[in-house]
Design a protein around this motif. Structure first.
Motif, PDB file in Angstrom:
ATOM      1  N   ILE A  49      13.437  45.977  28.317  1.00  0.00           N
ATOM      2  CA  ILE A  49      12.247  45.481  27.601  1.00  0.00           C
ATOM      3  C   ILE A  49      11.218  44.949  28.598  1.00  0.00           C
ATOM      4  O   ILE A  49      10.017  45.190  28.448  1.00  0.00           O
ATOM      5  N   LYS A  50      11.681  44.240  29.628  1.00  0.00           N
ATOM      6  CA  LYS A  50      10.756  43.749  30.661  1.00  0.00           C
ATOM      7  C   LYS A  50      10.054  44.931  31.324  1.00  0.00           C
ATOM      8  O   LYS A  50       8.842  44.899  31.541  1.00  0.00           O
ATOM      9  N   SER A  51      10.813  45.997  31.633  1.00  0.00           N
ATOM     10  CA  SER A  51      10.223  47.181  32.260  1.00  0.00           C
ATOM     11  C   SER A  51       9.221  47.852  31.337  1.00  0.00           C
ATOM     12  O   SER A  51       8.143  48.266  31.774  1.00  0.00           O
ATOM     13  N   LEU A  52       9.562  47.964  30.063  1.00  0.00           N
ATOM     14  CA  LEU A  52       8.673  48.601  29.085  1.00  0.00           C
ATOM     15  C   LEU A  52       7.342  47.853  29.013  1.00  0.00           C
ATOM     16  O   LEU A  52       6.267  48.464  29.123  1.00  0.00           O
ATOM     17  N   ILE A  53       7.407  46.540  28.869  1.00  0.00           N
ATOM     18  CA  ILE A  53       6.179  45.742  28.726  1.00  0.00           C
ATOM     19  C   ILE A  53       5.389  45.748  30.034  1.00  0.00           C
ATOM     20  O   ILE A  53       4.168  45.884  30.029  1.00  0.00           O
ATOM     21  N   SER A  54       6.078  45.654  31.165  1.00  0.00           N
ATOM     22  CA  SER A  54       5.388  45.712  32.458  1.00  0.00           C
ATOM     23  C   SER A  54       4.732  47.064  32.661  1.00  0.00           C
ATOM     24  O   SER A  54       3.696  47.169  33.316  1.00  0.00           O
ATOM     25  N   GLY A  55       5.329  48.112  32.095  1.00  0.00           N
ATOM     26  CA  GLY A  55       4.787  49.460  32.203  1.00  0.00           C
ATOM     27  C   GLY A  55       3.401  49.595  31.588  1.00  0.00           C
ATOM     28  O   GLY A  55       2.636  50.486  31.938  1.00  0.00           O
ATOM     29  N   PHE A  56       3.071  48.695  30.660  1.00  0.00           N
ATOM     30  CA  PHE A  56       1.731  48.681  30.060  1.00  0.00           C
ATOM     31  C   PHE A  56       0.726  48.001  30.983  1.00  0.00           C
ATOM     32  O   PHE A  56      -0.460  47.986  30.701  1.00  0.00           O
ATOM     33  N   GLY A  57       1.240  47.372  32.053  1.00  0.00           N
ATOM     34  CA  GLY A  57       0.364  46.634  32.943  1.00  0.00           C
ATOM     35  C   GLY A  57       0.350  45.151  32.624  1.00  0.00           C
ATOM     36  O   GLY A  57      -0.385  44.379  33.226  1.00  0.00           O
ATOM     37  N   ALA A  58       1.168  44.738  31.662  1.00  0.00           N
ATOM     38  CA  ALA A  58       1.262  43.315  31.319  1.00  0.00           C
ATOM     39  C   ALA A  58       2.138  42.623  32.350  1.00  0.00           C
ATOM     40  O   ALA A  58       2.973  43.253  33.000  1.00  0.00           O
ATOM     41  N   ASN A  59       1.921  41.333  32.501  1.00  0.00           N
ATOM     42  CA  ASN A  59       2.714  40.554  33.431  1.00  0.00           C
ATOM     43  C   ASN A  59       3.414  39.460  32.624  1.00  0.00           C
ATOM     44  O   ASN A  59       2.930  38.339  32.544  1.00  0.00           O
ATOM     45  N   PRO A  60       4.562  39.802  31.996  1.00  0.00           N
ATOM     46  CA  PRO A  60       5.196  38.818  31.111  1.00  0.00           C
ATOM     47  C   PRO A  60       5.751  37.616  31.881  1.00  0.00           C
ATOM     48  O   PRO A  60       6.185  37.761  33.021  1.00  0.00           O
ATOM     49  N   THR A  61       5.701  36.461  31.251  1.00  0.00           N
ATOM     50  CA  THR A  61       6.394  35.286  31.772  1.00  0.00           C
ATOM     51  C   THR A  61       7.834  35.418  31.309  1.00  0.00           C
ATOM     52  O   THR A  61       8.087  35.562  30.111  1.00  0.00           O
ATOM     53  N   VAL A  62       8.767  35.400  32.252  1.00  0.00           N
ATOM     54  CA  VAL A  62      10.176  35.613  31.904  1.00  0.00           C
ATOM     55  C   VAL A  62      10.960  34.341  32.197  1.00  0.00           C
ATOM     56  O   VAL A  62      10.857  33.775  33.289  1.00  0.00           O
ATOM     57  N   TYR A  63      11.713  33.895  31.199  1.00  0.00           N
ATOM     58  CA  TYR A  63      12.617  32.763  31.394  1.00  0.00           C
ATOM     59  C   TYR A  63      14.041  33.303  31.320  1.00  0.00           C
ATOM     60  O   TYR A  63      14.466  33.804  30.282  1.00  0.00           O
ATOM     61  N   GLU A  64      14.767  33.222  32.447  1.00  0.00           N
ATOM     62  CA  GLU A  64      16.162  33.664  32.480  1.00  0.00           C
ATOM     63  C   GLU A  64      17.035  32.491  32.020  1.00  0.00           C
ATOM     64  O   GLU A  64      17.199  31.512  32.747  1.00  0.00           O
TER      65      GLU A  64
ATOM     66  N   PRO B 146      20.483  39.344  18.418  1.00  0.00           N
ATOM     67  CA  PRO B 146      21.002  38.492  19.492  1.00  0.00           C
ATOM     68  C   PRO B 146      19.879  37.683  20.125  1.00  0.00           C
ATOM     69  O   PRO B 146      18.714  38.000  19.916  1.00  0.00           O
ATOM     70  N   THR B 147      20.247  36.656  20.874  1.00  0.00           N
ATOM     71  CA  THR B 147      19.226  35.738  21.385  1.00  0.00           C
ATOM     72  C   THR B 147      18.376  36.330  22.488  1.00  0.00           C
ATOM     73  O   THR B 147      17.239  35.909  22.667  1.00  0.00           O
ATOM     74  N   VAL B 148      18.908  37.272  23.258  1.00  0.00           N
ATOM     75  CA  VAL B 148      18.083  37.878  24.314  1.00  0.00           C
ATOM     76  C   VAL B 148      18.110  39.394  24.178  1.00  0.00           C
ATOM     77  O   VAL B 148      19.110  39.940  23.743  1.00  0.00           O
ATOM     78  N   PRO B 149      17.051  40.074  24.502  1.00  0.00           N
ATOM     79  CA  PRO B 149      15.762  39.477  24.849  1.00  0.00           C
ATOM     80  C   PRO B 149      15.067  38.949  23.597  1.00  0.00           C
ATOM     81  O   PRO B 149      15.178  39.548  22.534  1.00  0.00           O
ATOM     82  N   ALA B 150      14.369  37.818  23.743  1.00  0.00           N
ATOM     83  CA  ALA B 150      13.519  37.300  22.676  1.00  0.00           C
ATOM     84  C   ALA B 150      12.091  37.412  23.185  1.00  0.00           C
ATOM     85  O   ALA B 150      11.746  36.816  24.200  1.00  0.00           O
ATOM     86  N   VAL B 151      11.283  38.206  22.503  1.00  0.00           N
ATOM     87  CA  VAL B 151       9.948  38.518  22.984  1.00  0.00           C
ATOM     88  C   VAL B 151       8.902  37.849  22.104  1.00  0.00           C
ATOM     89  O   VAL B 151       8.925  37.998  20.872  1.00  0.00           O
ATOM     90  N   PHE B 152       8.017  37.112  22.750  1.00  0.00           N
ATOM     91  CA  PHE B 152       6.889  36.478  22.068  1.00  0.00           C
ATOM     92  C   PHE B 152       5.617  37.094  22.621  1.00  0.00           C
ATOM     93  O   PHE B 152       5.430  37.146  23.831  1.00  0.00           O
ATOM     94  N   ILE B 153       4.749  37.586  21.739  1.00  0.00           N
ATOM     95  CA  ILE B 153       3.462  38.135  22.156  1.00  0.00           C
ATOM     96  C   ILE B 153       2.385  37.352  21.413  1.00  0.00           C
ATOM     97  O   ILE B 153       2.436  37.258  20.181  1.00  0.00           O
ATOM     98  N   GLY B 154       1.441  36.785  22.163  1.00  0.00           N
ATOM     99  CA  GLY B 154       0.418  35.958  21.536  1.00  0.00           C
ATOM    100  C   GLY B 154       1.012  34.766  20.805  1.00  0.00           C
ATOM    101  O   GLY B 154       0.606  34.441  19.699  1.00  0.00           O
ATOM    102  N   GLN B 155       2.001  34.134  21.401  1.00  0.00           N
ATOM    103  CA  GLN B 155       2.708  32.961  20.866  1.00  0.00           C
ATOM    104  C   GLN B 155       3.507  33.251  19.593  1.00  0.00           C
ATOM    105  O   GLN B 155       4.071  32.346  18.999  1.00  0.00           O
ATOM    106  N   GLN B 156       3.561  34.511  19.153  1.00  0.00           N
ATOM    107  CA  GLN B 156       4.319  34.862  17.946  1.00  0.00           C
ATOM    108  C   GLN B 156       5.607  35.569  18.330  1.00  0.00           C
ATOM    109  O   GLN B 156       5.604  36.429  19.213  1.00  0.00           O
ATOM    110  N   LEU B 157       6.681  35.223  17.639  1.00  0.00           N
ATOM    111  CA  LEU B 157       7.948  35.892  17.884  1.00  0.00           C
ATOM    112  C   LEU B 157       7.865  37.325  17.373  1.00  0.00           C
ATOM    113  O   LEU B 157       7.612  37.556  16.193  1.00  0.00           O
TER     114      LEU B 157
END
Length: 104
Positions: free
Chosen positions: A29-44, A65-76
């Protein structure tokens, strides 16, 4: 209390991913979102001292499951399945644009 901490972790960040460093779906999921050019904040969660409490709060917000939990624009948005279905329906890019995570 933890929900408030999670909200504070989301402030002014267009994309936040709660992850575990060993989780292959989180990595995908991190790779997919980064592939758009986004720079997600990731909390491990496995590397944070309060990771267990954050994980319990994510369950309270409905992340299973609890991970990955993705929030975009402060929305889950949800987990891997939800993000993948947005991608399949061609909606992930516009969601990232609306949140200000990408400009193109």
């Amino acid at each position: 209390m933890m929900e408030k901490i999670i909200s504070e972790m989301l402030v002014e960040k267009p994309v936040v991913i709660f992850s575990r460093s060993t989780c292959c779906m989180s990595h995908a999921i991190k790779s997919l979102i980064s592939g758009f050019g986004a720079n997600p904040t990731v909390y491990e969660l496995d590397e944070l001292p309060n990771g267990q409490e954050i994980e319990e709060a994510l369950v309270g917000l409905g992340c299973k499951p609890t991970v990955p939990a993705v929030f975009i624009g402060q929305q889950l948005v949800g987990g891997a399945n939800q993000v993948m279905s947005l991608q399949v329906r061609n909606q992930l890019g516009s969601l990232l644009r609306k949140a200000g995570a990408i400009w193109i």
